[in-house]
Write an enzyme that holds these catalytic residues in place. Structure first.
Site, PDB file in Angstrom:
ATOM      1  N   GLY A   1       0.705  -1.071  -0.011  1.00  0.00           N
ATOM      2  CA  GLY A   1       0.110   0.098   0.032  1.00  0.00           C
ATOM      3  C   GLY A   1       1.008   1.319   0.122  1.00  0.00           C
ATOM      4  O   GLY A   1       0.695   2.096  -0.651  1.00  0.00           O
TER       5      GLY A   1
ATOM      6  N   ASP B   1       5.367  -9.823   5.344  1.00  0.00           N
ATOM      7  CA  ASP B   1       4.773 -10.558   4.796  1.00  0.00           C
ATOM      8  C   ASP B   1       5.398 -11.414   3.401  1.00  0.00           C
ATOM      9  O   ASP B   1       5.073 -12.098   2.949  1.00  0.00           O
ATOM     10  CB  ASP B   1       3.404  -9.800   4.375  1.00  0.00           C
ATOM     11  CG  ASP B   1       2.350  -9.866   5.465  1.00  0.00           C
ATOM     12  OD1 ASP B   1       2.644 -10.408   6.527  1.00  0.00           O
ATOM     13  OD2 ASP B   1       1.498  -8.864   5.247  1.00  0.00           O
TER      14      ASP B   1
ATOM     15  N   GLY C   1      -0.304 -12.995   8.097  1.00  0.00           N
ATOM     16  CA  GLY C   1      -0.321 -13.159   6.494  1.00  0.00           C
ATOM     17  C   GLY C   1      -1.701 -13.298   6.019  1.00  0.00           C
ATOM     18  O   GLY C   1      -2.392 -14.076   6.066  1.00  0.00           O
TER      19      GLY C   1
HETATM   20  O1  F6P Z   1       2.201  -5.306   8.156  1.00  0.00           O
HETATM   21  C1  F6P Z   1       1.865  -6.672   7.689  1.00  0.00           C
HETATM   22  C2  F6P Z   1       0.938  -7.252   8.791  1.00  0.00           C
HETATM   23  O2  F6P Z   1       1.808  -7.650  10.032  1.00  0.00           O
HETATM   24  C3  F6P Z   1       0.173  -8.527   8.298  1.00  0.00           C
HETATM   25  O3  F6P Z   1       0.765  -9.663   8.416  1.00  0.00           O
HETATM   26  C4  F6P Z   1      -1.033  -8.446   9.259  1.00  0.00           C
HETATM   27  O4  F6P Z   1      -2.110  -8.946   8.647  1.00  0.00           O
HETATM   28  C5  F6P Z   1      -1.024  -6.908   9.557  1.00  0.00           C
HETATM   29  O5  F6P Z   1       0.089  -6.496   9.176  1.00  0.00           O
HETATM   30  C6  F6P Z   1      -1.658  -6.520  10.899  1.00  0.00           C
HETATM   31  O6  F6P Z   1      -1.880  -5.042  10.864  1.00  0.00           O
HETATM   32  P1  F6P Z   1      -2.241  -4.437  12.284  1.00  0.00           P
HETATM   33  O7  F6P Z   1      -1.033  -4.378  13.006  1.00  0.00           O
HETATM   34  O8  F6P Z   1      -2.484  -3.005  11.530  1.00  0.00           O
HETATM   35  O9  F6P Z   1      -3.388  -5.110  12.987  1.00  0.00           O
END
Ligand code: F6P
Length: 361
Positions: free
Chosen positions: A118, A141, A184
């Site tokens: 993103g 990821d 993931g």
């Molecule tokens: O940055 C990637 C990631 O760690 C993904 O593996 C996971 O789904 C997501 O971020 C979790 O995001 P957050 O910390 O915003 O809940």
């Protein structure tokens, strides 16, 4: 020192943090300061701080000791300025106008974005909007297209593998099925690597829809041949065959009304199908936190330092990627809006199957 005509460089970290971000900032700044005489501005909290005008000076003193420190000294946020329709309070301007204003006010000649899919998509848009941008591939990821590696991934796999191995010894003691949910959402690179590295029996990935009956069959086969326990590694985006037929909106609805994580659901399914005692552990942000391992320190430093050479050459609008054991620069548009999934028929999946791992499908 080769004195650069690019004098002031902004740097920001955006999206979910990853081990190695500080190492990359350090590699970038040390190279820029020592080799090219550049000055660095650290933009706080990703694109959010860029919009709001929050930054710090980066110098040898505040970056030299951060190589092995987890997280990001700059802070991070999941801000999408091109989707933010609100006026920014601090400037009264739109998000993009605010970013352009601060780029100008801070006299930046370029900005380096350390981000995942993103954030690098946004970096591409900013480049098209006239800013000199270079992207670096960070995410645990490992899902950015055209790069074999994104820094942070190795540390996350190491953490997940160590946790699964710990869970294995208690699984053995209690003759249990243990489900371990790893990060993931869209891709299963962490699940695949940590699952193989820890000797899992079943790995469930977003890329291969599973059937609970096939998962149960594998676990019952284990029990039949005298294996006291089973380890099931589940990627947080794993889905069963019915869910895999849903469109994005319907899938999200199913997941938000589920009332538990996918790991917990899989554990319940296994207990119902096999009658075996099953426990679940969700590893969550353990995988993102903490000190980067040596490989991520090396890769992040290498990416950061190399970014300076591209800045010096004024090769903007690019993201650095790792291909055939070296760093290359490709246009940001090539990664924009895309996700590197595990190919269904790749040799890593085949290796797992060859050693008896089930993907439940
Ligand atoms: O940055 C990637 C990631 O760690 C993904 O593996 C996971 O789904 C997501 O971020 C979790 O995001 P957050 O910390 O915003 O809940």
């Amino acid at each position: 020192m080769s004195i650069s005509s690019v004098k002031r460089v902004g740097v920001l970290t955006s999206g979910g943090d990853a081990p190695g971000l500080n190492a990359a900032i350090r590699g970038l700044c040390l190279t820029g300061i020592k080799k090219y005489g550049m000055k660095f501005v650290g933009i706080l909290d990703g694109y959010k701080g860029f919009e709001q005008g929050r930054c710090i000076d980066l110098n040898i003193e505040n970056i030299d000791s951060i190589l092995a420190v987890g997280g990001t000294l700059l802070g991070s946020a999941r801000e999408k300025p091109f989707k933010n329709k609100e006026k920014i309070k601090e400037t009264g301007l739109s998000a993009i106008e605010s970013i352009k204003k601060h780029y100008k006010d801070w006299k930046l000649d370029a900005v380096v974005v350390l981000g995942g899919n993103g954030s690098n998509t946004t970096a591409g848009f900013l480049s098209n909007a006239g800013l000199n941008v270079i992207g670096l591939p960070k995410t645990i990821d490992n899902d950015i297209v055209h790069t074999d590696y994104t820094f942070g991934f190795s540390t996350a796999v190491e953490c997940a593998t160590e946790c699964i191995e710990r869970i294995k010894t208690t699984a053995f003691s209690h003759s249990r099925v243990m489900v371990v949910e790893v990060m993931g959402h869209k891709v299963g690179w962490i699940a695949l690597h940590s699952g193989i590295a820890s000797g899992a029996d079943v790995i469930l990935l977003p890329e291969i829809p599973y059937q609970k009956e096939i998962v149960a069959k594998k676990i019952l086969e284990n029990a039949k041949v005298g294996k006291k326990y089973s380890i099931v590694v589940v990627s947080e985006g794993a889905q069963d065959t019915n869910e895999s037929k849903l469109d994005k909106k319907a899938f999200k609805k199913v997941r938000s009304s589920m009332g538990c994580s996918i790991g917990e659901r899989v554990a319940k399914e296994i207990e119902n199908e096999t009658g075996l005692e099953t426990r679940v552990t969700v590893l969550g942000h353990l995988q993102r936190g903490g000190s980067p391992n040596p490989y991520d320190r090396f890769m992040a430093t290498h990416f950061g330092a190399t970014a300076c050479d591209y800045i010096y050459k004024k090769e903007f609008g690019k993201i650095l990627v790792w291909q055939n054991n070296s760093i290359k620069a490709i246009p940001l548009e090539l990664v924009s809006g895309q996700t590197k999934k595990i190919p269904f028929d790749c040799d890593m999946i085949q290796t797992a199957k060859n050693i008896g791992i089930s993907f439940g499908g």
